[in-house]
Design a protein around this motif. Structure first.
Motif, PDB file in Angstrom:
ATOM      1  N   TYR A   1       0.804  -1.073   0.056  1.00 17.58           N
ATOM      2  CA  TYR A   1      -0.071   0.085  -0.161  1.00 17.58           C
ATOM      3  C   TYR A   1       0.959   1.310  -0.027  1.00 17.58           C
ATOM      4  O   TYR A   1       1.714   1.366   0.932  1.00 17.58           O
ATOM      5  N   VAL A   2       0.720   2.138  -1.249  1.00 16.32           N
ATOM      6  CA  VAL A   2       1.607   3.051  -1.278  1.00 16.32           C
ATOM      7  C   VAL A   2       0.607   4.604  -1.181  1.00 16.32           C
ATOM      8  O   VAL A   2      -0.023   4.379  -2.048  1.00 16.32           O
ATOM      9  N   GLU A   3       1.222   5.290  -0.496  1.00 17.41           N
ATOM     10  CA  GLU A   3       0.138   6.664  -0.505  1.00 17.41           C
ATOM     11  C   GLU A   3       1.566   7.845  -0.756  1.00 17.41           C
ATOM     12  O   GLU A   3       2.343   8.108  -0.092  1.00 17.41           O
ATOM     13  N   ASN A   4       1.181   8.521  -1.878  1.00 15.63           N
ATOM     14  CA  ASN A   4       1.990   9.578  -2.333  1.00 15.63           C
ATOM     15  C   ASN A   4       3.580   9.243  -2.267  1.00 15.63           C
ATOM     16  O   ASN A   4       4.310   9.962  -1.775  1.00 15.63           O
TER      17      ASN A   4
ATOM     18  N   ALA B   1      -7.095  -8.983  -1.218  1.00 14.42           N
ATOM     19  CA  ALA B   1      -7.511  -7.697  -0.854  1.00 14.42           C
ATOM     20  C   ALA B   1      -8.299  -7.243   0.593  1.00 14.42           C
ATOM     21  O   ALA B   1      -8.084  -6.360   0.972  1.00 14.42           O
ATOM     22  N   ASP B   2      -9.075  -8.500   0.963  1.00 13.73           N
ATOM     23  CA  ASP B   2      -9.657  -8.313   2.238  1.00 13.73           C
ATOM     24  C   ASP B   2      -8.593  -7.909   3.307  1.00 13.73           C
ATOM     25  O   ASP B   2      -9.013  -7.000   4.131  1.00 13.73           O
ATOM     26  N   ALA B   3      -7.709  -8.658   3.356  1.00 19.38           N
ATOM     27  CA  ALA B   3      -6.621  -8.403   4.347  1.00 19.38           C
ATOM     28  C   ALA B   3      -5.927  -6.917   4.142  1.00 19.38           C
ATOM     29  O   ALA B   3      -5.653  -6.219   5.309  1.00 19.38           O
ATOM     30  N   MET B   4      -5.645  -6.809   2.896  1.00 23.17           N
ATOM     31  CA  MET B   4      -5.238  -5.279   2.651  1.00 23.17           C
ATOM     32  C   MET B   4      -5.847  -4.304   2.923  1.00 23.17           C
ATOM     33  O   MET B   4      -5.670  -3.007   3.585  1.00 23.17           O
ATOM     34  N   ILE B   5      -7.254  -4.356   2.812  1.00 20.08           N
ATOM     35  CA  ILE B   5      -8.151  -3.353   3.303  1.00 20.08           C
ATOM     36  C   ILE B   5      -8.361  -3.109   4.438  1.00 20.08           C
ATOM     37  O   ILE B   5      -8.540  -2.159   5.023  1.00 20.08           O
ATOM     38  N   GLU B   6      -8.313  -4.369   5.316  1.00 23.52           N
ATOM     39  CA  GLU B   6      -8.455  -4.105   6.860  1.00 23.52           C
ATOM     40  C   GLU B   6      -7.043  -3.497   7.770  1.00 23.52           C
ATOM     41  O   GLU B   6      -7.215  -2.598   8.448  1.00 23.52           O
TER      42      GLU B   6
ATOM     43  N   GLN C   1      -5.407   3.998   8.817  1.00 19.81           N
ATOM     44  CA  GLN C   1      -6.302   5.245   8.981  1.00 19.81           C
ATOM     45  C   GLN C   1      -6.900   5.739  10.154  1.00 19.81           C
ATOM     46  O   GLN C   1      -6.708   6.559  10.385  1.00 19.81           O
ATOM     47  N   VAL C   2      -6.946   4.589  11.110  1.00 21.41           N
ATOM     48  CA  VAL C   2      -7.494   4.855  12.292  1.00 21.41           C
ATOM     49  C   VAL C   2      -6.433   5.422  13.386  1.00 21.41           C
ATOM     50  O   VAL C   2      -6.281   6.173  14.069  1.00 21.41           O
ATOM     51  N   ASN C   3      -5.015   4.656  13.088  1.00 22.33           N
ATOM     52  CA  ASN C   3      -4.031   4.935  13.991  1.00 22.33           C
ATOM     53  C   ASN C   3      -3.585   6.358  13.694  1.00 22.33           C
ATOM     54  O   ASN C   3      -3.102   7.072  14.334  1.00 22.33           O
ATOM     55  N   ASP C   4      -3.722   6.735  12.322  1.00 17.75           N
ATOM     56  CA  ASP C   4      -3.267   8.002  11.705  1.00 17.75           C
ATOM     57  C   ASP C   4      -4.161   9.168  12.487  1.00 17.75           C
ATOM     58  O   ASP C   4      -3.555  10.375  12.485  1.00 17.75           O
TER      59      ASP C   4
END
Length: 99
Positions: free
Chosen positions: A54-57, A83-88, A94-97
């Motif tokens: 998962y790469v962001e910017n 996909a399911d594991a990556m989405i989780e 995002q919650v931790n951020d």
């Protein structure tokens, strides 16, 4: 790669991009070459490990590799890269951020 995308139902306007690595440059840069003796013993050289990023910017936020001592290629238990594991994992990130 376009044929694989079509077979998998990935539309041209999808956020998912399927990319090849015919010379193994990305595989090497990410240190994801499968070096276990098993595949090499049957002539499979330069195979990439089964992994998901998962790469962001341009920053790698999550790395998941499906491999174990008894399943070095991750073929029998790929769940952590699906996909399911990556989405989780992304949701948890995002919650931790937000904290």
């Amino acid at each position: 790669m376009m044929a694989w995308a079509e077979d998998q139902g990935v539309k041209s306007d999808s956020i998912v991009t399927l990319m090849g690595d015919p010379y193994g440059d990305l595989t090497a840069a990410l240190d994801m070459e499968l070096t276990h003796a098993g595949p090499k013993s049957v002539g499979i050289v330069g195979r990439c490990k089964r992994f998901a990023l998962y790469v962001e910017n341009g920053v790698v936020k999550i790395v998941r590799v499906a491999e174990s001592d008894d399943d070095p290629a991750g073929d029998d238990r790929p769940e952590v890269t699906l996909a399911d594991a990556m989405i989780e994992a992304i949701k948890a990130l995002q919650v931790n951020d937000e904290l």
